[in-house]
Scaffold this motif. Sequence first.
Motif, PDB file in Angstrom:
ATOM      1  N   VAL A   1      -1.117  28.324 -28.009  1.00 45.27           N
ATOM      2  CA  VAL A   1      -1.289  29.577 -28.298  1.00 45.27           C
ATOM      3  C   VAL A   1      -1.733  30.566 -27.254  1.00 45.27           C
ATOM      4  CG1 VAL A   1      -1.874  31.283 -30.304  1.00 45.27           C
ATOM      5  CG2 VAL A   1      -1.262  28.675 -30.748  1.00 45.27           C
ATOM      6  N   HIS A   2      -0.968  30.761 -26.416  1.00 45.14           N
ATOM      7  CA  HIS A   2      -1.770  31.474 -25.010  1.00 45.14           C
ATOM      8  C   HIS A   2      -1.488  33.002 -25.381  1.00 45.14           C
ATOM      9  CE1 HIS A   2      -1.993  28.297 -22.476  1.00 45.14           C
ATOM     10  NE2 HIS A   2      -0.700  27.689 -22.853  1.00 45.14           N
ATOM     11  N   LYS A   3      -2.332  34.134 -24.811  1.00 49.35           N
ATOM     12  CA  LYS A   3      -2.328  35.404 -25.005  1.00 49.35           C
ATOM     13  C   LYS A   3      -1.574  35.757 -23.468  1.00 49.35           C
ATOM     14  CE  LYS A   3      -5.079  38.974 -26.571  1.00 49.35           C
ATOM     15  NZ  LYS A   3      -6.217  39.448 -26.934  1.00 49.35           N
TER      16      LYS A   3
ATOM     17  N   GLU B   1      13.011  38.169 -12.123  1.00 47.14           N
ATOM     18  CA  GLU B   1      11.670  37.189 -12.370  1.00 47.14           C
ATOM     19  C   GLU B   1      10.743  38.015 -13.122  1.00 47.14           C
ATOM     20  OE1 GLU B   1      10.460  35.009  -9.205  1.00 47.14           O
ATOM     21  OE2 GLU B   1      12.361  34.806  -8.136  1.00 47.14           O
ATOM     22  N   LYS B   2      10.077  37.565 -13.825  1.00 47.49           N
ATOM     23  CA  LYS B   2       8.857  38.175 -14.454  1.00 47.49           C
ATOM     24  C   LYS B   2       7.697  37.143 -14.699  1.00 47.49           C
ATOM     25  CE  LYS B   2      11.446  41.120 -17.800  1.00 47.49           C
ATOM     26  NZ  LYS B   2      11.429  41.813 -19.100  1.00 47.49           N
ATOM     27  N   TYR B   3       6.680  37.643 -14.259  1.00 45.69           N
ATOM     28  CA  TYR B   3       5.386  36.848 -14.116  1.00 45.69           C
ATOM     29  C   TYR B   3       4.460  37.181 -15.263  1.00 45.69           C
ATOM     30  CZ  TYR B   3       7.259  36.378  -9.329  1.00 45.69           C
ATOM     31  OH  TYR B   3       8.068  36.279  -8.413  1.00 45.69           O
ATOM     32  N   PHE B   4       4.080  36.385 -16.066  1.00 37.47           N
ATOM     33  CA  PHE B   4       3.144  36.275 -16.983  1.00 37.47           C
ATOM     34  C   PHE B   4       1.672  35.728 -16.661  1.00 37.47           C
ATOM     35  CE2 PHE B   4       7.301  37.222 -18.817  1.00 37.47           C
ATOM     36  CZ  PHE B   4       6.656  38.324 -19.565  1.00 37.47           C
ATOM     37  N   LEU B   5       0.586  36.067 -17.050  1.00 33.72           N
ATOM     38  CA  LEU B   5      -0.777  35.342 -17.071  1.00 33.72           C
ATOM     39  C   LEU B   5      -1.473  35.362 -18.377  1.00 33.72           C
ATOM     40  CD1 LEU B   5      -3.025  34.481 -14.918  1.00 33.72           C
ATOM     41  CD2 LEU B   5      -3.759  36.716 -14.643  1.00 33.72           C
ATOM     42  N   CYS B   6      -1.776  34.133 -18.692  1.00 35.31           N
ATOM     43  CA  CYS B   6      -2.729  33.941 -19.911  1.00 35.31           C
ATOM     44  C   CYS B   6      -3.907  34.823 -19.788  1.00 35.31           C
ATOM     45  CB  CYS B   6      -2.836  32.583 -20.488  1.00 35.31           C
ATOM     46  SG  CYS B   6      -3.761  32.357 -21.955  1.00 35.31           S
ATOM     47  N   LYS B   7      -4.423  35.530 -20.450  1.00 31.55           N
ATOM     48  CA  LYS B   7      -5.888  36.247 -20.528  1.00 31.55           C
ATOM     49  C   LYS B   7      -7.040  35.222 -20.813  1.00 31.55           C
ATOM     50  CE  LYS B   7      -5.911  40.563 -21.841  1.00 31.55           C
ATOM     51  NZ  LYS B   7      -5.795  41.768 -22.724  1.00 31.55           N
ATOM     52  N   ARG B   8      -6.722  34.080 -21.443  1.00 32.42           N
ATOM     53  CA  ARG B   8      -7.652  33.183 -22.008  1.00 32.42           C
ATOM     54  C   ARG B   8      -8.059  32.223 -21.043  1.00 32.42           C
ATOM     55  NH1 ARG B   8      -4.855  32.376 -27.236  1.00 32.42           N
ATOM     56  NH2 ARG B   8      -5.140  34.063 -28.417  1.00 32.42           N
ATOM     57  N   CYS B   9      -7.086  31.597 -20.400  1.00 25.37           N
ATOM     58  CA  CYS B   9      -7.068  30.515 -19.721  1.00 25.37           C
ATOM     59  C   CYS B   9      -6.654  30.529 -18.116  1.00 25.37           C
ATOM     60  CB  CYS B   9      -6.448  29.137 -20.333  1.00 25.37           C
ATOM     61  SG  CYS B   9      -4.656  29.193 -20.249  1.00 25.37           S
ATOM     62  N   GLY B  10      -5.970  31.480 -17.919  1.00 24.34           N
ATOM     63  CA  GLY B  10      -5.578  31.725 -16.542  1.00 24.34           C
ATOM     64  C   GLY B  10      -4.265  31.063 -16.330  1.00 24.34           C
ATOM     65  N   LYS B  11      -3.438  30.521 -17.148  1.00 21.35           N
ATOM     66  CA  LYS B  11      -2.411  29.874 -16.893  1.00 21.35           C
ATOM     67  C   LYS B  11      -1.241  30.742 -16.565  1.00 21.35           C
ATOM     68  CE  LYS B  11       0.849  26.502 -18.866  1.00 21.35           C
ATOM     69  NZ  LYS B  11       1.339  25.653 -19.914  1.00 21.35           N
ATOM     70  N   LYS B  12      -0.474  30.622 -15.470  1.00 18.94           N
ATOM     71  CA  LYS B  12       0.861  31.197 -15.182  1.00 18.94           C
ATOM     72  C   LYS B  12       2.081  30.779 -15.576  1.00 18.94           C
ATOM     73  CE  LYS B  12      -1.837  32.379 -10.919  1.00 18.94           C
ATOM     74  NZ  LYS B  12      -1.948  32.415  -9.574  1.00 18.94           N
TER      75      LYS B  12
ATOM     76  N   GLY C   1       3.413  41.090 -13.436  1.00 13.98           N
ATOM     77  CA  GLY C   1       4.237  41.554 -12.206  1.00 13.98           C
ATOM     78  C   GLY C   1       5.725  40.963 -12.443  1.00 13.98           C
ATOM     79  N   GLY C   2       6.493  41.030 -11.263  1.00 14.93           N
ATOM     80  CA  GLY C   2       7.887  40.722 -11.384  1.00 14.93           C
ATOM     81  C   GLY C   2       8.507  41.144 -10.034  1.00 14.93           C
ATOM     82  N   LEU C   3       9.719  40.431  -9.916  1.00 11.92           N
ATOM     83  CA  LEU C   3      10.328  40.337  -8.671  1.00 11.92           C
ATOM     84  C   LEU C   3      12.042  40.949  -8.906  1.00 11.92           C
ATOM     85  CD1 LEU C   3      10.393  40.096  -5.773  1.00 11.92           C
ATOM     86  CD2 LEU C   3      11.017  37.620  -5.914  1.00 11.92           C
ATOM     87  N   ASN C   4      12.336  42.017  -8.404  1.00 12.05           N
ATOM     88  CA  ASN C   4      13.744  42.246  -8.463  1.00 12.05           C
ATOM     89  C   ASN C   4      14.377  42.355  -7.257  1.00 12.05           C
ATOM     90  OD1 ASN C   4      16.008  43.324  -9.694  1.00 12.05           O
ATOM     91  ND2 ASN C   4      15.241  45.189 -10.250  1.00 12.05           N
ATOM     92  N   ILE C   5      15.287  41.343  -7.009  1.00 10.59           N
ATOM     93  CA  ILE C   5      15.951  41.375  -5.828  1.00 10.59           C
ATOM     94  C   ILE C   5      17.634  41.880  -6.121  1.00 10.59           C
ATOM     95  CG2 ILE C   5      16.881  39.905  -3.796  1.00 10.59           C
ATOM     96  CD1 ILE C   5      14.611  37.993  -4.504  1.00 10.59           C
ATOM     97  N   TYR C   6      17.873  42.951  -5.360  1.00 10.77           N
ATOM     98  CA  TYR C   6      19.058  43.655  -5.627  1.00 10.77           C
ATOM     99  C   TYR C   6      20.199  42.880  -5.647  1.00 10.77           C
ATOM    100  CZ  TYR C   6      16.009  47.538  -6.272  1.00 10.77           C
ATOM    101  OH  TYR C   6      14.990  48.520  -6.807  1.00 10.77           O
ATOM    102  N   SER C   7      20.304  41.756  -4.549  1.00 14.27           N
ATOM    103  CA  SER C   7      21.390  41.185  -4.219  1.00 14.27           C
ATOM    104  C   SER C   7      21.581  40.042  -5.197  1.00 14.27           C
ATOM    105  CB  SER C   7      21.281  40.558  -2.945  1.00 14.27           C
ATOM    106  OG  SER C   7      20.434  39.683  -2.542  1.00 14.27           O
ATOM    107  N   SER C   8      20.654  39.856  -6.011  1.00 11.47           N
ATOM    108  CA  SER C   8      20.555  38.597  -7.142  1.00 11.47           C
ATOM    109  C   SER C   8      20.965  39.240  -8.393  1.00 11.47           C
ATOM    110  CB  SER C   8      19.070  38.158  -6.929  1.00 11.47           C
ATOM    111  OG  SER C   8      19.270  36.809  -7.986  1.00 11.47           O
TER     112      SER C   8
END
Length: 59
Positions: free
Chosen positions: A21-23, A39-50, A28-35
């Motif tokens: 049960v992560h928060k 990609e969307k990046y998430f980070l858990c505020k409690r444990c730091g898991k990515k 951030g994210g990455l948007n390559i126009y030719s693809s």
Amino acid sequence: MTNNKFSGKTQRKNILCFLGVHKWERSGGLNIYSSNVREKYFLCKRCGKKKTVYEPKKG
């Protein structure tokens, strides 16, 4: 000296993340126009898991 074993709040947070049960917060994210994939990046505020989520672009 503080020990996480006796700190109720920190221990509860570790248990929640241990159970999956992560928060998640968008970090951030990455948007390559030719693809066709975004990609969307998430980070858990409690444990730091990515985590990274890949989703197809619309249109």
